[in-house]
Structure formats: structure tokens, C-alpha cells
Motif scaffolding. Structure first.
Motif, PDB file in Angstrom:
ATOM      1  N   ILE A   1      48.289  16.667 -24.472  1.00 19.37           N
ATOM      2  CA  ILE A   1      47.642  15.426 -24.977  1.00 19.37           C
ATOM      3  C   ILE A   1      46.084  15.070 -25.277  1.00 19.37           C
ATOM      4  O   ILE A   1      45.820  14.727 -26.329  1.00 19.37           O
ATOM      5  CB  ILE A   1      48.398  14.016 -24.401  1.00 19.37           C
ATOM      6  N   PHE A   2      45.464  15.620 -24.158  1.00 21.80           N
ATOM      7  CA  PHE A   2      44.181  15.042 -24.038  1.00 21.80           C
ATOM      8  C   PHE A   2      42.880  16.373 -24.282  1.00 21.80           C
ATOM      9  O   PHE A   2      41.988  16.158 -24.593  1.00 21.80           O
ATOM     10  CB  PHE A   2      43.827  14.340 -22.644  1.00 21.80           C
ATOM     11  N   VAL A   3      43.597  17.472 -24.136  1.00 22.54           N
ATOM     12  CA  VAL A   3      42.670  18.698 -24.391  1.00 22.54           C
ATOM     13  C   VAL A   3      42.822  19.235 -25.812  1.00 22.54           C
ATOM     14  O   VAL A   3      43.815  19.284 -26.446  1.00 22.54           O
ATOM     15  CB  VAL A   3      43.126  19.752 -23.326  1.00 22.54           C
ATOM     16  N   PRO A   4      41.615  19.409 -26.256  1.00 27.73           N
ATOM     17  CA  PRO A   4      41.378  20.114 -27.826  1.00 27.73           C
ATOM     18  C   PRO A   4      42.586  21.092 -28.016  1.00 27.73           C
ATOM     19  O   PRO A   4      42.506  22.123 -27.104  1.00 27.73           O
ATOM     20  CB  PRO A   4      40.123  20.358 -28.113  1.00 27.73           C
ATOM     21  N   HIS A   5      43.164  21.113 -29.298  1.00 23.22           N
ATOM     22  CA  HIS A   5      44.236  22.275 -29.461  1.00 23.22           C
ATOM     23  C   HIS A   5      43.598  23.868 -29.346  1.00 23.22           C
ATOM     24  O   HIS A   5      44.319  24.522 -29.014  1.00 23.22           O
ATOM     25  CB  HIS A   5      44.797  21.973 -30.703  1.00 23.22           C
ATOM     26  N   ALA A   6      42.503  23.560 -30.006  1.00 21.06           N
ATOM     27  CA  ALA A   6      41.776  25.206 -29.949  1.00 21.06           C
ATOM     28  C   ALA A   6      41.735  25.690 -28.440  1.00 21.06           C
ATOM     29  O   ALA A   6      41.677  26.711 -28.229  1.00 21.06           O
ATOM     30  CB  ALA A   6      40.425  24.948 -30.734  1.00 21.06           C
TER      31      ALA A   6
END
Length: 245
Positions: A159-164
Motif C-alpha cells: 500500500i505505501f511502498v512505490p510499486h517500482a
């Protein structure tokens, strides 16, 4: 983060993201981190609990898929665990009994290939949802603590960490589980060779008692599946090694 933004984030999780650009240097770091999680006793004390939970979920999933009634799952802080299922058929019992030790490797290979393919966030989210569903079957306090902790970690990542970045995490976690599967197999083999007073808790021994097929054959079959998972995970890794050569 508003509720609308959160919902949009959830929808994005299950969409394919950009394929992570993993360099040779990063790959080396991934293997160092994965080994650091699965080998030293200090870190294995905690990461090994996730491997145990994955092991027991393997038994549980196989039991459900073979038509058995799942009684419950117990996880202990000493890395032991028990999955109780009920079946009238020996084949179904053997099937669910087999899918314990190989499943951390299967999960690891799935995470690695998903991470390299741009599906890292979706893979981690799916794993988190499976853990949430497993809470219905956890039958002891330690098991609840272990499972809720894993769910919390997974939810924070997706949810909170960038997808990349999440794709890179999926690769690292996958390699760590692959290493953990090898470590657990080595421990199982040691039980049969040197710690035979602990045979009663060995999946291979339990399968031997159920089928009369020697424990060594079952261990070899575990090893074959784990080796196959390493081979699958090695395909995207080898392309990076080849490019950096």
C-alpha cells in the motif's frame, strides 16, 4: 491518504507495473540480503517463522484442494508447526503431507518470477490476502501473532511502498524463501541422519509410516521440487548474469 486514493492504490496493486531494472550489483545485494535473512541464527529466528507459516499453509492448501476438511493450523515460536486435516482417503492424506517442505521454494520461485515480470506488487498482495484468509484456521496465540505480523508487513509494502521498489522486494523475498527451503531440507536430513529421536515430527517419516516408502525417497522428492523451483527462478537471474558478463 484519503479513502479514494487508498482505493485507487489497491486497484493499481493488481495491475502490471514497469519491469524492475535489476543490475548485476543489485542482484549481488539481493543474494547477500536473502542469505542474511535465512542463514544466521539471529535473523533466522524471525524470518524462519515466515518459512514455517508458508510450510504449514502448503499442507493446508493441499488438504483443501484434495477434498479434506481442514481442522486448524498451529504455529510455534520455535519454528515448529502443525496442520490438522481430516480425510478418509490415504492418497489425499499423503498428498497434503507432501506439500510442506517444497512450498517455501514454490512461493519463492513465484515471487522471483513475478518480481522480474512486473507483477511483484500483485504477488505480495496475493500472499497477504492468503495470510488474511489463513487467520480463520489459526488455532493458537503464537500463530495469530506470527500471521498478523506477516500480514501487517505485507500490507505496508503493497500500500505505501512505490510499486517500482516493491518489485525489487518481491525478488529479494523470493530468493530468501528459496534459500530457506534449502536450509529446512538440510535440517530435515540432519534429523534423519543424526537426530533420530526427533523423527516423529518429520514429514518424511510420517509419509513413510503412511506409505512404507522410505523416508529417503520422500526427502529426495522434496529436493527435486526445490531444485526445480531454483531452476525456474534462475531463468531471469541468469539473463542478468549473462548481460553483466
Amino acid at each position: 491518504m484519503s479513502s479514494e486514493e487508498l482505493w485507487h492504490r489497491v486497484l493499481e496493486i493488481f495491475s502490471r507495473t514497469a519491469v524492475p531494472q535489476v543490475t548485476l550489483a543489485e542482484l549481488a545485494i539481493v543474494f547477500v540480503l536473502a542469505t542474511a535473512l535465512s542463514i544466521p541464527r539471529a535473523t533466522w529466528k524471525y524470518f524462519g517463522l515466515l518459512a514455517t507459516a508458508t510450510h504449514e499453509l502448503g499442507h493446508a492448501f493441499a488438504a483443501v484442494m484434495s477434498g479434506q476438511r481442514l481442522g486448524g493450523i498451529k504455529l510455534q515460536l520455535d519454528h515448529s508447526g502443525t496442520t490438522t486435516s481430516y480425510s478418509r482417503g490415504r492418497l489425499a492424506t499423503v498428498w497434503s503431507g507432501f506439500w510442506g517442505y517444497p512450498v517455501p521454494a514454490v512461493t519463492g520461485a513465484a515471487l522471483v518470477t513475478s518480481g522480474f515480470g512486473g507483477w511483484g506488487p500483485a504477488a505480495l498482495a496475493t500472499g497477504t490476502l492468503i495470510l488474511i484468509a489463513s487467520l480463520l484456521f489459526i488455532r493458537n496465540f503464537a500463530g495469530i501473532v506470527i500471521t498478523v505480523t506477516a500480514i501487517t508487513g505485507g500490507a505496508l509494502l503493497v500500500i505505501f511502498v512505490p510499486h517500482a521498489f516493491t518489485g525489487h522486494v518481491a525478488i529479494c523475498l523470493g530468493v530468501a524463501l528459496l534459500v530457506a527451503a534449502v536450509r529446512d531440507l538440510a535440517k530435515l536430513t540432519n534429523v534423519h541422519l543424526r537426530r533420530r529421536d526427533r523423527l516423529a515430527s518429520s514429514d518424511a517419516y510420517i509419509l513413510y509410516r503412511a506409505t512404507s516408502v522410505p523416508s529417503g525417497v520422500w526427502i529426495a522428492m522434496f529436493l527435486a521440487v526445490v531444485a526445480g523451483c531454483w531452476l525456474v527462478a534462475w531463468q531471469p537471474i541468469s539473463s542478468i548474469l549473462a548481460a553483466g558478463a
